[in-house]
Motif scaffolding. Structure first.
Motif, PDB file in Angstrom:
ATOM      1  N   CYS A 289       0.859  -1.186   0.000  1.00 24.96           N
ATOM      2  CA  CYS A 289       0.000   0.000   0.000  1.00 24.96           C
ATOM      3  C   CYS A 289       0.894   1.233   0.000  1.00 24.96           C
ATOM      4  O   CYS A 289       1.748   1.383   0.877  1.00 24.96           O
ATOM      5  N   ALA A 290       0.679   2.112  -0.987  1.00 24.74           N
ATOM      6  CA  ALA A 290       1.531   3.299  -1.136  1.00 24.74           C
ATOM      7  C   ALA A 290       1.062   4.469  -0.288  1.00 24.74           C
ATOM      8  O   ALA A 290       1.617   5.563  -0.390  1.00 24.74           O
TER       9      ALA A 290
ATOM     10  N   HIS B 128       4.372   2.743   2.023  1.00 26.06           N
ATOM     11  CA  HIS B 128       4.793   4.100   2.328  1.00 26.06           C
ATOM     12  C   HIS B 128       3.705   4.830   3.118  1.00 26.06           C
ATOM     13  O   HIS B 128       2.511   4.579   2.917  1.00 26.06           O
ATOM     14  N   GLY B 129       4.136   5.738   3.992  1.00 24.80           N
ATOM     15  CA  GLY B 129       3.193   6.572   4.720  1.00 24.80           C
ATOM     16  C   GLY B 129       2.129   5.755   5.431  1.00 24.80           C
ATOM     17  O   GLY B 129       2.423   4.828   6.186  1.00 24.80           O
TER      18      GLY B 129
ATOM     19  N   SER C 143       8.889   3.633   3.420  1.00 25.76           N
ATOM     20  CA  SER C 143       9.280   4.969   3.879  1.00 25.76           C
ATOM     21  C   SER C 143       8.135   5.603   4.649  1.00 25.76           C
ATOM     22  O   SER C 143       6.978   5.209   4.521  1.00 25.76           O
ATOM     23  N   PHE C 144       8.510   6.578   5.473  1.00 25.69           N
ATOM     24  CA  PHE C 144       7.550   7.486   6.109  1.00 25.69           C
ATOM     25  C   PHE C 144       7.836   8.872   5.522  1.00 25.69           C
ATOM     26  O   PHE C 144       8.460   9.707   6.155  1.00 25.69           O
TER      27      PHE C 144
ATOM     28  N   SER D 242      13.673  12.335   8.371  1.00 25.92           N
ATOM     29  CA  SER D 242      14.356  12.236   7.076  1.00 25.92           C
ATOM     30  C   SER D 242      13.399  11.834   5.956  1.00 25.92           C
ATOM     31  O   SER D 242      13.585  12.239   4.802  1.00 25.92           O
ATOM     32  N   GLY D 243      12.401  11.024   6.276  1.00 23.30           N
ATOM     33  CA  GLY D 243      11.507  10.501   5.244  1.00 23.30           C
ATOM     34  C   GLY D 243      12.209   9.551   4.289  1.00 23.30           C
ATOM     35  O   GLY D 243      11.673   9.226   3.220  1.00 23.30           O
ATOM     36  N   ARG D 244      13.391   9.069   4.656  1.00 23.70           N
ATOM     37  CA  ARG D 244      14.206   8.277   3.740  1.00 23.70           C
ATOM     38  C   ARG D 244      13.573   6.920   3.459  1.00 23.70           C
ATOM     39  O   ARG D 244      12.766   6.410   4.243  1.00 23.70           O
ATOM     40  N   ARG D 245      13.965   6.336   2.345  1.00 27.32           N
ATOM     41  CA  ARG D 245      13.520   4.997   1.995  1.00 27.32           C
ATOM     42  C   ARG D 245      14.453   3.947   2.604  1.00 27.32           C
ATOM     43  O   ARG D 245      15.645   4.185   2.796  1.00 27.32           O
ATOM     44  N   PHE D 246      13.884   2.790   2.872  1.00 23.36           N
ATOM     45  CA  PHE D 246      14.653   1.648   3.356  1.00 23.36           C
ATOM     46  C   PHE D 246      13.951   0.390   2.866  1.00 23.36           C
ATOM     47  O   PHE D 246      12.855   0.453   2.297  1.00 23.36           O
ATOM     48  N   THR D 247      14.563  -0.757   3.046  1.00 22.42           N
ATOM     49  CA  THR D 247      14.008  -2.006   2.543  1.00 22.42           C
ATOM     50  C   THR D 247      13.411  -2.841   3.674  1.00 22.42           C
ATOM     51  O   THR D 247      13.625  -2.557   4.860  1.00 22.42           O
TER      52      THR D 247
END
Length: 267
Positions: free
Chosen positions: A68-69, A116-117, A138-139, A171-176
């Motif tokens: 879910c995005a 995400h979010g 990500s957040f 940061s809102g950074r992406r991770f796996t």
């Protein structure tokens, strides 16, 4: 018509596998983002199955390349007043996230792809999260000039600690998914091709367990950071009094004495 068939919609697949109700978010072209139709479908299922004794566990996953995005951008109206925006968020929390988080039934999330979010918040509102190791997460609220929502400021510090929660949200950074497992954000990160089988195994195991005891244990753990030692010990005593009178407890004792696996009925 089965309960699962009656609850299935175009945007939400519902399938019952013995005691496990499997929910599949089904808006793959929109990365299963949460539009009004999907939110309404989820709310309806959670409302219907809470007291359905045939459902002893649930599994939540997504179709296509996403879990879910998050929220559906096409339904985000910048002209809403703050009061209107708050009312919509409150409804989402009251109809979907709180019922998912508070249901006494164990819930497994199978995060198959993008989360995400609010979509990642949806997964973390479940009890056990199994994710594909390469699933992007990500957040990203701050990157859109927004504050977090859907209860993530409650859930995230409890899962990874305050310092890590601030770093992820600031940061809102992406991770796996593999990163998420290392952080303690999820229970298991597995190769994508193994995800659904692993998540189904976890859900089936929980669904065949002593689900009265599981539900009460879930409730106590959710309250553990808010109650004093004495108050929580009192809740433990009350909960154990209930489970001692259950058929599952009697079966557990009998199975122990007879040196055989217990067959629990959730009663």
């Amino acid at each position: 018509m089965s309960v699962a068939t009656a609850l299935t919609t175009e945007v939400l697949g519902v399938e019952q596998r013995e005691g496990v109700l499997e929910l599949t978010l089904n808006r793959p072209d929109a990365l299963n983002s949460l539009n009004l139709e999907l939110k309404t479908a989820l709310a309806g299922v959670l409302r219907e199955v809470r007291y359905d004794e045939s459902v002893r566990a649930m599994l939540l996953t997504g179709s296509g390349r996403a879990f879910c995005a998050g929220g559906d951008l096409s339904e985000m109206d910048p002209n809403r007043t703050p009061e209107q925006a708050r009312a919509r968020q409150h409804q989402l929390l009251a109809d979907v996230f709180l019922p998912l988080y508070r249901t006494p039934k164990p819930v497994v999330a199978a995060v198959n792809g993008h989360a995400h979010g609010a979509g990642l918040s949806l997964a973390l509102a479940c009890d056990v999260v199994v994710t594909a190791a390469q699933a992007p997460m990500s957040f990203g609220y701050v990157l859109r000039g927004l504050t977090p929502d859907c209860g993530i400021t409650y859930l995230l510090p409890r899962l990874v600690g305050m310092a890590r929660a601030k770093e992820l949200l600031f940061s809102g950074r992406r991770f796996t998914g593999a990163d998420a497992e290392q952080m303690g954000l999820v229970a298991h990160a597995v190769p994508g091709e193994e995800l659904l089988e692993r998540a189904r195994d976890v859900a089936a195991e929980l669904g065949s367990a002593a689900t009265v005891a599981l539900g009460l244990t879930k409730r106590m753990l959710d309250q553990s950071s808010q109650l004093s030692f004495e108050d929580l010990a009192e809740v433990e005593a009350y909960s154990q009094a209930i489970t001692r009178a259950s058929a599952d407890h009697a079966e557990g004792i009998a199975a122990f004495r007879e040196k055989r696996p217990a067959v629990f009925r959730g009663a």
